[in-house]
Structure formats: C-alpha cells, structure tokens
Design a protein around this motif. Sequence first.
Motif, short mmCIF file in Angstrom:
data_model
loop_
_atom_site.label_atom_id
_atom_site.label_comp_id
_atom_site.label_asym_id
_atom_site.label_seq_id
_atom_site.Cartn_x
_atom_site.Cartn_y
_atom_site.Cartn_z
N GLU A 1 19.32 36.12 51.51
CA GLU A 1 18.05 36.81 51.23
C GLU A 1 16.99 36.47 52.27
OE1 GLU A 1 17.30 35.62 47.22
OE2 GLU A 1 18.99 36.81 46.46
N ASN A 2 16.94 35.21 52.73
CA ASN A 2 15.96 34.82 53.75
C ASN A 2 16.22 35.51 55.08
OD1 ASN A 2 14.71 33.13 51.93
ND2 ASN A 2 15.51 31.24 52.77
N GLU B 1 15.18 39.11 54.68
CA GLU B 1 13.72 39.22 54.70
C GLU B 1 13.17 39.10 56.12
OE1 GLU B 1 9.74 37.05 52.89
OE2 GLU B 1 11.71 36.22 52.45
N ARG C 1 13.84 42.37 57.86
CA ARG C 1 12.94 43.42 57.36
C ARG C 1 11.53 43.28 57.93
NH1 ARG C 1 15.28 42.20 52.39
NH2 ARG C 1 13.40 41.10 51.76
N ASN D 1 18.73 44.58 52.31
CA ASN D 1 18.10 44.24 51.03
C ASN D 1 18.68 42.97 50.43
OD1 ASN D 1 16.22 46.35 50.92
ND2 ASN D 1 17.81 47.77 50.30
#
Length: 131
Positions: free
Chosen positions: A16-17, A20, A23, A52
């Motif tokens: 997730e990091n 992110e 993104r 995502n």
Amino acid sequence: MSERAERDPRLDRWRENIAEELRMYMAAKRLTNAQAARAMGMKEAAFSRRLNGYVSFTSEELLFLADWMNRNIDEIMAAAKRGDMTNPCLLHSESSTAGRVGIWARRGYELASRIYGQRPNDPLDGAVRAA
C-alpha cells in the motif's frame, strides 16, 4: 487439508505504501493510469488494481515504472517502509515544496541510518518532536 500460512501484515502495508508513493508522484506530474498502463503494455484495469494497492507490483514492473517516470528505484522502494520510520522530518504536507524537502530529508535520514545505524534512544529525537 493443508493449513494455510498466515500472511505477514507488513507485506500489505509495504504494498500500500508503494502504491501510495506512485499515486502521489503520478498526480504531481499529471501522469494518468492510461498512460502508465499503455507504457507497461497492460490493461488499465490491471494497472489500477496495482496502483490502488490490491495487487503487488512485480520487481520488473517497479523497475520499468521507475525508468518510465525518470525516478530512482530506491525512492520508490523507500516508500515501502515509510511508516516504519520515526524521524519527524519525514512527515510532511503534500505541497510540492514540502514534498521535495521530505524526499531529501528521507534520503538523509536513510543515509545516516546506514552509516551510523539506528539509535533507539536519541536525545534529540524527543526535542525535535516537541518543537
């Protein structure tokens, strides 16, 4: 029936990091998912699942993205452990100037950690947080 091994929650946090970080960088440079997916030769839906944080990027995909974005792969991979760092300089707002300062602060912190090692009870750490 075989017993399924329990998944390490760090893997999810790291995935997730990284997503992110990508993104945020893509938004700052106004790069679209469609552009990145086309460059990587994959469908936009597949790229979106990775961006995502639902699916992990492979190492080859991350290397390709770093090259395509003209970034160092170390910058992207450092994002995986961002939440594990305790240096208050690494926490910054999303403005472009603060982002650049945060990137350089993170690089300096990582370099110092490699040279001097982690110092669990640094007396300056509490003083900086209080300021």
